[in-house]
Each structure stands twice: as C-alpha cells, then as structure tokens.
Design a protein around this motif. Structure first.
Motif, PDB file in Angstrom:
ATOM      1  N   SER A  79       0.837  -1.210   0.000  1.00  0.00           N
ATOM      2  CA  SER A  79       0.000   0.000   0.000  1.00  0.00           C
ATOM      3  C   SER A  79       0.872   1.260   0.000  1.00  0.00           C
ATOM      4  O   SER A  79       2.053   1.211   0.350  1.00  0.00           O
ATOM      5  N   ASP A  80       0.257   2.389  -0.356  1.00  0.00           N
ATOM      6  CA  ASP A  80       0.958   3.679  -0.304  1.00  0.00           C
ATOM      7  C   ASP A  80       1.442   3.967   1.116  1.00  0.00           C
ATOM      8  O   ASP A  80       2.524   4.511   1.319  1.00  0.00           O
ATOM      9  N   ILE A  83       4.573   2.148   1.760  1.00  0.00           N
ATOM     10  CA  ILE A  83       5.710   2.799   1.085  1.00  0.00           C
ATOM     11  C   ILE A  83       6.144   4.033   1.886  1.00  0.00           C
ATOM     12  O   ILE A  83       7.341   4.269   2.078  1.00  0.00           O
ATOM     13  N   THR A 114      10.099   6.615  -3.891  1.00  0.00           N
ATOM     14  CA  THR A 114       8.828   6.158  -3.306  1.00  0.00           C
ATOM     15  C   THR A 114       7.645   6.739  -4.095  1.00  0.00           C
ATOM     16  O   THR A 114       6.644   6.056  -4.297  1.00  0.00           O
ATOM     17  N   GLN A 115       7.797   7.985  -4.552  1.00  0.00           N
ATOM     18  CA  GLN A 115       6.713   8.587  -5.357  1.00  0.00           C
ATOM     19  C   GLN A 115       6.525   7.823  -6.664  1.00  0.00           C
ATOM     20  O   GLN A 115       5.403   7.511  -7.065  1.00  0.00           O
ATOM     21  N   LYS A 118       4.903   4.375  -6.005  1.00  0.00           N
ATOM     22  CA  LYS A 118       3.440   4.426  -5.805  1.00  0.00           C
ATOM     23  C   LYS A 118       2.740   4.505  -7.161  1.00  0.00           C
ATOM     24  O   LYS A 118       1.745   3.821  -7.407  1.00  0.00           O
ATOM     25  N   SER A 122       0.434   1.507  -8.884  1.00  0.00           N
ATOM     26  CA  SER A 122      -0.980   1.726  -9.199  1.00  0.00           C
ATOM     27  C   SER A 122      -1.227   1.488 -10.683  1.00  0.00           C
ATOM     28  O   SER A 122      -2.214   0.877 -11.069  1.00  0.00           O
TER      29      SER A 122
END
Ligand code: HEM
Length: 131
Positions: A79-80, A83, A114-115, A118, A122
């Motif tokens: 999940s975000d 992260i 990390t950005q 994500k 997705s």
C-alpha cells in the motif's frame, strides 16, 4: 554531530541499520521474511551496489528496481502507507547515523523513488499494463 556518508563502508552501515529495522517492523517486515524469504547475504550486496550507484555515480547496480517491486506487489499488495512507512524508516536510519550533503541526497532520492513506486504500482494494477 554525525559525519556524512563518504564510502561504501558507510553505505553498508546505513543499509544494515535500515534492514535490521525493516525486517522486524510490524508494518512491512513480512515482505522480507514471509513474502520473499530473502537471503540477506545475497540481497544486501545488491542494495549496497544500488546506493553506491546513486550516491557516488558508479554503475554497479544492474537490476530493475521498479519491476522487482511490481512483481512483489503481485505476490502481496504494497500500500501507499507501507511505502511511506518504508521511507520513514529509511530517513530515520539516515538521520541516526549521518548528516550532510550525501545524507540529504540519500533521503531525497529515496523520497523520489517512493513517489515513482506508488505511481508504478498503481499503474501496474490497471488492465493492459506493460512495463
Ligand atoms: C513498502 C516498501 C518496500 C518494500 C516492502 C520492499 C521490499 C523489498 C523486497 C522484499 C525486495 C526483494 C525482492 C526480490 O528479491 O525479488 C526488495 C528489493 C529491493 N528494493 Fe525494496 N521494498 C520497498 C521499497 C523500496 C524503495 C522505495 C526502494 C528504493 C529507494 C527499494 C529498493 C530496493 C532495491 C534496490 C531492491 C533490490 C532489487 C534487485 O534485486 O535488483 N525498495 N524490496
């Protein structure tokens, strides 16, 4: 005052401290111990190479970090929030040990990744995704 990250040995110290935390962590530890059952002897040198490549502009790491995590995410959803928590543990480890330009870069580059992670995770859940 802590020293800056200056050598591969410093990267090893940082990564070892981070992994000792991450593996025991209630939120993300199971990815390393259950989902993947990693052999740290094999895994950690790749992580040292990865960070040495980023911080000291070496070309040691040859893998595809995003694809690895897309595959991991297929085995067990990341999940975000997990992260974000990974990043928190990384920043905490950097700050505990180091201070300076390279320490700041280690946190900045991790935050950017990390950005991207994500976004890639997705995207990879959408139909027709091609890496
Ligand atoms: C919740 C977040 C994360 C979790 C649970 C996680 C977990 C893992 C696991 C289990 C592996 C081993 C995969 C394998 O060998 O197949 C791995 C590999 C790796 N991770 Fe992560 N990771 C996370 C985020 C990140 C981020 C943000 C970065 C980069 C800043 C990163 C960098 C790496 C690298 C460089 C490898 C080695 C890939 C390779 O073997 O080529 N990870 N991670």
């Amino acid at each position: 005052m802590n020293p800056d990250i200056q050598s591969r040995e410093d990267i090893q110290t940082l990564v070892d401290v981070f992994y000792s935390r991450a593996i025991k962590d209630d939120t993300i530890g199971y990815f390393f111990t259950d989902t993947m059952q990693l052999s740290l002897e094999e895994h950690l040198p790749r992580i040292y190479d990865f960070w040495e490549s980023i911080l000291f502009h070496k070309s040691l790491y040859k893998g595809n970090v995003m694809l690895k995590h897309i595959e991991l995410n297929r085995l067990a959803k990341i999940s975000d929030q997990q992260i974000d928590h990974w990043l928190f543990l990384w920043e905490q480890s950097v700050d505990q040990l180091f201070q300076g330009e390279f320490a700041a870069e280690a946190k900045h580059r991790a935050s950017l990744m990390t950005q991207l992670m994500k976004f890639k995770l997705s995207q990879s859940s959408e139909l027709g995704f091609i890496q």
